[in-house]
Design a protein around this motif. Structure first.
Motif, short mmCIF file in Angstrom:
data_model
loop_
_atom_site.label_atom_id
_atom_site.label_comp_id
_atom_site.label_asym_id
_atom_site.label_seq_id
_atom_site.Cartn_x
_atom_site.Cartn_y
_atom_site.Cartn_z
N GLY A 224 0.82 -1.21 0.00
CA GLY A 224 0.00 0.00 0.00
C GLY A 224 0.86 1.26 0.00
O GLY A 224 1.99 1.26 0.49
N LYS A 225 0.30 2.33 -0.54
CA LYS A 225 1.07 3.57 -0.70
C LYS A 225 1.51 4.15 0.64
O LYS A 225 2.63 4.66 0.75
N ILE A 226 0.64 4.08 1.66
CA ILE A 226 1.00 4.64 2.97
C ILE A 226 2.16 3.86 3.58
O ILE A 226 3.13 4.45 4.07
N HIS A 227 2.06 2.52 3.55
CA HIS A 227 3.14 1.71 4.13
C HIS A 227 4.46 1.95 3.39
O HIS A 227 5.51 2.12 4.02
N ILE A 228 4.40 1.96 2.07
CA ILE A 228 5.61 2.17 1.27
C ILE A 228 6.21 3.55 1.57
O ILE A 228 7.43 3.70 1.67
N ALA A 229 5.34 4.56 1.73
CA ALA A 229 5.83 5.92 2.00
C ALA A 229 6.58 5.97 3.33
O ALA A 229 7.70 6.50 3.40
N TYR A 230 5.99 5.41 4.39
CA TYR A 230 6.65 5.45 5.69
C TYR A 230 7.89 4.57 5.73
O TYR A 230 8.88 4.89 6.41
N ALA A 231 7.87 3.45 5.01
CA ALA A 231 9.05 2.60 4.94
C ALA A 231 10.19 3.35 4.27
O ALA A 231 11.35 3.30 4.74
N ALA A 232 9.88 4.08 3.20
CA ALA A 232 10.91 4.86 2.50
C ALA A 232 11.43 5.98 3.39
O ALA A 232 12.65 6.24 3.44
N MET A 233 10.54 6.66 4.11
CA MET A 233 10.97 7.73 5.02
C MET A 233 11.91 7.18 6.09
O MET A 233 12.94 7.78 6.39
N ARG A 234 11.55 6.05 6.66
CA ARG A 234 12.36 5.46 7.73
C ARG A 234 13.73 5.02 7.20
O ARG A 234 14.75 5.23 7.87
N ASN A 235 13.75 4.43 6.02
CA ASN A 235 15.02 3.99 5.44
C ASN A 235 15.92 5.18 5.13
O ASN A 235 17.13 5.17 5.44
N THR A 236 15.34 6.23 4.53
CA THR A 236 16.13 7.42 4.21
C THR A 236 16.64 8.10 5.47
O THR A 236 17.79 8.54 5.54
N LEU A 237 15.78 8.17 6.48
CA LEU A 237 16.18 8.80 7.75
C LEU A 237 17.33 8.03 8.39
O LEU A 237 18.28 8.62 8.90
N ALA A 238 17.25 6.70 8.36
CA ALA A 238 18.32 5.88 8.94
C ALA A 238 19.64 6.10 8.18
O ALA A 238 20.70 6.19 8.80
N GLU A 239 19.56 6.20 6.86
CA GLU A 239 20.76 6.43 6.04
C GLU A 239 21.37 7.79 6.37
O GLU A 239 22.60 7.91 6.49
N LEU A 240 20.53 8.81 6.51
CA LEU A 240 21.05 10.16 6.81
C LEU A 240 21.66 10.22 8.20
O LEU A 240 22.69 10.87 8.42
N ARG A 241 21.03 9.56 9.17
CA ARG A 241 21.56 9.54 10.53
C ARG A 241 22.93 8.86 10.57
O ARG A 241 23.85 9.31 11.24
N GLU A 242 23.04 7.76 9.81
CA GLU A 242 24.33 7.06 9.78
C GLU A 242 25.38 7.90 9.06
O GLU A 242 26.54 7.98 9.51
#
Length: 246
Positions: A224-242
């Motif tokens: 679903g679009k909502i799940h994919i959106a939040y999954a992408a946000m979380r992955n990008t956020l984790a990459e930026l934090r690292e």
């Protein structure tokens, strides 16, 4: 017969630059003014990556249009400046992008916690049901006593003022009983629904999921679009934090 123009990535970029900036325009590292990207109204999420407002567009969590500027020309300027090695404020605006993502992901995490608390009803809601049932029982007794007293006063016609007062009290007790009864029914229905469906909360997007869903329904959720959106946000956020050691 004219020869068809050969496709090249550089040619496509040139066309894009001309479409955005005008024919004959070009972007060179030594001629790029990145200060145009700095205003607070500029959506750094849009120019750096993907704006969360856009990612949630046309979903149940649609929050409307992003209040900041989304201008393709600025995104192209940013990408070209970055490729040219031009340093921009706040780690090429990635820290701004990270702050935006943290805001959306933080709100989602709060919804997850609230949803999980709602499923944890074992003792608290059982006690609530007992309290509501006891309140309804007491109100029924009070209504019965008040109704009997009102009938006596009305039959004897001895005190009109008391009759009016008793009638007002009776209506108040009846209304209160209806309110408490409705709350009892709603609580009971929610507990039965939760128990039957064996719900759990998706820790990525905060949506309720049934533990007994078949593979197809689970796949529909994860795609679903909502799940994919939040999954992408979380992955990008984790990459930026690292990347920035935060």
């Amino acid at each position: 017969m004219a020869l068809r123009e050969t496709y090249t990535p550089r040619g496509e970029q040139r066309k894009l630059v001309e479409n955005l900036l005008g024919k004959g325009a070009s972007l060179k590292g030594d001629s790029i003014d990145v200060s145009i990207l700095d205003p607070p109204r500029m959506c750094k999420s849009f120019i750096v990556g993907k704006c969360p407002y856009d990612m949630l567009d046309n979903t149940k969590e649609n929050m409307g249009k992003c209040p900041k500027w989304h201008i393709e020309k600025h995104k192209l300027i940013y990408e070209t400046a970055k490729e040219s090695g031009i340093k921009m404020p706040r780690q090429n605006y990635e820290l701004d992008y990270m702050n935006d993502l943290q805001h959306f992901v933080g709100d989602c995490d709060q919804r997850v916690r609230i949803a999980e608390e709602r499923l944890d009803y074992s003792e608290a809601d059982k006690q609530l049901l007992n309290d509501l049932a006891r309140t309804v029982e007491n109100l029924e007794k009070t209504i019965s006593i008040t109704s009997e007293e009102l009938n006596v006063v009305q039959e004897e016609k001895r005190d009109m003022q008391r009759s009016i007062e008793l009638n007002e009290e009776l209506q108040k007790f009846i209304l209160e009983k209806e309110t408490v009864s409705e709350r009892y029914s709603a609580t009971l229905e929610r507990l039965n629904t939760v128990g039957q469906q064996k719900l759990q909360v998706c820790e990525v997007c905060g949506a309720y999921m049934s533990k007994v869903d078949n593979d197809r329904r689970l796949a529909d959720h994860f795609l679903g679009k909502i799940h994919i959106a939040y999954a992408a946000m979380r992955n990008t956020l984790a990459e930026l934090r690292e990347k920035h050691s935060i």
